[in-house]
Structure formats: C-alpha cells, structure tokens
Design an enzyme around this catalytic site. Structure first.
Site, PDB file in Angstrom:
ATOM      1  N   MET A 136      45.136  62.560 -21.459  1.00  0.00           N
ATOM      2  CA  MET A 136      46.301  62.854 -20.510  1.00  0.00           C
ATOM      3  C   MET A 136      47.855  63.103 -21.150  1.00  0.00           C
ATOM      4  SD  MET A 136      44.671  60.444 -17.575  1.00  0.00           S
ATOM      5  CE  MET A 136      45.711  58.887 -17.824  1.00  0.00           C
ATOM      6  N   GLY A 196      46.330  57.754 -31.955  1.00  0.00           N
ATOM      7  CA  GLY A 196      45.001  57.336 -31.831  1.00  0.00           C
ATOM      8  C   GLY A 196      44.401  58.781 -30.844  1.00  0.00           C
ATOM      9  N   HIS A 197      45.620  59.498 -30.788  1.00  0.00           N
ATOM     10  CA  HIS A 197      44.371  61.052 -29.809  1.00  0.00           C
ATOM     11  C   HIS A 197      44.808  61.683 -31.199  1.00  0.00           C
ATOM     12  CE1 HIS A 197      46.777  59.490 -25.825  1.00  0.00           C
ATOM     13  NE2 HIS A 197      45.882  60.160 -25.413  1.00  0.00           N
ATOM     14  N   ASP A 231      39.367  52.743 -24.022  1.00  0.00           N
ATOM     15  CA  ASP A 231      38.957  52.521 -23.148  1.00  0.00           C
ATOM     16  C   ASP A 231      37.167  52.587 -23.396  1.00  0.00           C
ATOM     17  OD1 ASP A 231      41.153  52.794 -21.210  1.00  0.00           O
ATOM     18  OD2 ASP A 231      41.433  55.153 -22.627  1.00  0.00           O
TER      19      ASP A 231
HETATM   20  O1  PAF Z   1      41.496  58.266 -21.432  1.00  0.00           O
HETATM   21  C1  PAF Z   1      41.730  58.960 -20.853  1.00  0.00           C
HETATM   22  O2  PAF Z   1      42.945  59.796 -20.997  1.00  0.00           O
HETATM   23  C2  PAF Z   1      41.804  59.749 -19.623  1.00  0.00           C
HETATM   24  O3  PAF Z   1      40.723  58.759 -18.616  1.00  0.00           O
HETATM   25  C3  PAF Z   1      40.573  61.129 -19.440  1.00  0.00           C
HETATM   26  C4  PAF Z   1      38.569  60.747 -20.253  1.00  0.00           C
HETATM   27  C5  PAF Z   1      41.238  61.514 -20.834  1.00  0.00           C
HETATM   28  C6  PAF Z   1      40.166  61.797 -18.288  1.00  0.00           C
HETATM   29  O4  PAF Z   1      41.156  62.318 -17.408  1.00  0.00           O
END
Ligand code: PAF
Length: 282
Positions: A30, A36-37, A152
């Site tokens: 998002m 982390g990303h 998550d």
């Molecule tokens: O973890 C996230 O950033 C969101 O829940 C995702 C997986 C991109 C879905 O919108």
C-alpha cells in the site's frame, strides 16, 4: 523501471515477458515503502526475473474512514526507493476507479474462522477487503510467487487459505519481520508516530520477547494477564489485544500441545496510531 496504472497495459507488457520465458514475482503493497517492503522486493528479485510491486491503498480493507484518510502516501519517494533497488521492477499503481469502478465493495470470503479472531475481531470486514484486492492482483499479474511480510501474520495465513481453497496456481511466500534498531516492527504507520513515541514503542517487542521467555514455564492465561498489567502501567500505549495462538489455525492456545507451533500476537494504540506485531514462541 516501468510504471503502469492500467491493468490492460500491465497485462500486455507481462505477456511479452512471459513469452520470453521470464518468471514474474509479485509484491503487493500500500506504498509508503520502508526497508521491510524492500526486503520483500529483494527476496522476490532473487527468485524471479521480474518483480511487480503494486502500490494501492485499498479502501475496502479499512474499517475506519479516518484511518484510510491518514494512511501515509509518498509515491515519488516510493519510486525512488524502488529505482535504487533494481531496474527489473515493474510498478503497478492503479487508481481506485481502475480497480473498483463505481462499486467500492469487497467480496465475501470463507476463511475457515481464520478471520474471526484478533484483527478480524477488531477490524470488521478487513479480511474480505484484503482477500478481494489480493485475489484481483494475483489474477492480474499471474505471478509464480507472491511475497507477504510476517508482520501481518494473520493476513498471510488468510491469503494462503484463499489460494488453497480456490485452487489458485500461485505460491505464497512469507518473509520475516524487519525491525527498527529499537525492535519496533517496521510499518508504514510508524511514520505517524512522534519521535518520542517511536522510541517508546520498543516496549511492544520487548514485551513479546519476555512473553516468549515466560512461554517455557507459564500458562497462556498467566502470560496474557502479565501483558495486560504491563500495558496498564504504560502511559504511551494502550493494549487492544494480546493473544497466544496456534500458527496454523490461529485459535487461542488453551493447553500447550507439543506438536503445535504457537505465536504471540499483539495490537496496540500509540496515541491514535494502531500498531501490530507478533513473535514465534516455539
Ligand atoms: O499488507 C498490506 O500492505 C496490504 O494488506 C496488502 C496485502 C497490500 C493488500 O492491500
């Protein structure tokens, strides 16, 4: 780096790549990207020829309008970060209209109860929103593998369940949590914390670490009560939930079974910023 905002254009680009036998990985995000990303993207780059990073703040997974409006956005910085990682990245940044047209709604899903506990209990409709957007991105990109962070963890298990129950031909890869130097799990929401609270938020991870030590000798009930009492004494943070749950079923642990894996899960409000974290216990 290629940037697309239309599904059709992305699709025809990816078709050509697949014709060259190039494999494609997907990292859904998002935006407001952090290390982390980037670690997900780097892992994906080692296992695929090309990596699609989607950047889309999905409205249907937010249960509070306010939370959606305050979600950090920084597209230019996201592009620069991704460019600094590799030229084999394709960014997909669709508009809400491109994704949902004039019906901003999620589909209903059956997640075998995985969505009824913890995040599901406190964020109504959240996982239907996540399921809807992740299914759509998976089908749009058709990756060999898609990558999600273990921060998550409940979301990761739910996505695995969705892919399995719908027989979708994609491999779902979970990647370890990246942490700030003080132990706070990396999250786009951390940007909304004041410097002081961001420092104090190390309390969350430290509590999880102590819970892990206690897990060897104490009951789940005692550990839960201990965590609650710790947060009652903390003036910076308010505990929303702390749970010790089975990794696969996500059901709260009542009595420890030696052949099961357990994790501690926590959600906390630091001022008005909601933070989550988790830690494997055995
Ligand atoms: O973890 C996230 O950033 C969101 O829940 C995702 C997986 C991109 C879905 O919108």
């Amino acid at each position: 780096m290629h940037i697309f905002d239309q599904k059709k254009e992305l699709d025809s680009f990816l078709q050509k790549e697949r014709n060259k036998n190039h494999t494609v990985g997907l990292v859904p995000t998002m935006g407001a990207l952090h290390q982390g990303h980037l670690s997900l993207v780097k892992t994906a780059l080692t296992e695929n020829d090309l990596v699609v990073v989607s950047i889309f703040v999905n409205p249907t997974q937010f249960d509070k309008k306010d939370d959606l409006e305050k979600y950090p956005k920084n597209l230019e910085q996201d592009f620069n970060l991704l460019k600094s990682v590799s030229k084999h990245i394709i960014v997909f940044t669709p508009s809400t209209d491109e994704i949902y047209g004039n019906s901003i709604k999620s589909k209903p899903y059956q997640f075998d109860g995985l969505d009824k506990v913890m995040e599901g209990e406190f964020r109504e409709g959240h996982f239907d929103g996540v399921g809807t957007i992740v299914e759509l991105f998976l089908k749009t990109v058709s990756p060999t593998k898609a990558y999600f962070g273990e921060k998550d963890f409940q979301q990761l298990q739910i996505i695995r369940k969705m892919v399995e129950s719908k027989n979708l031909p994609y491999q779902i890869i979970g990647c370890p949590i990246e942490r700030e130097p003080n132990g706070l799990a990396m999250s786009s929401r951390n940007e909304r914390l004041s410097k002081k609270v961001r420092q104090e938020a190390s309390f969350i991870y430290n509590t999880l670490l102590t819970a892990k030590t206690k897990f060897g000798t104490e009951s789940a009930y005692n550990i839960r009560e201990w965590v609650k009492s710790q947060f009652e004494q903390n003036t910076f943070m308010k505990l929303e939930y702390f749970e010790i749950a089975d990794e696969d079923t996500l059901t709260p642990m009542l009595k420890k079974q030696i052949d099961r894996k357990y994790r501690a899960f926590i959600a906390v409000y630091a001022n008005d910023v909601r933070l989550i974290d988790n830690l494997r216990l055995n």
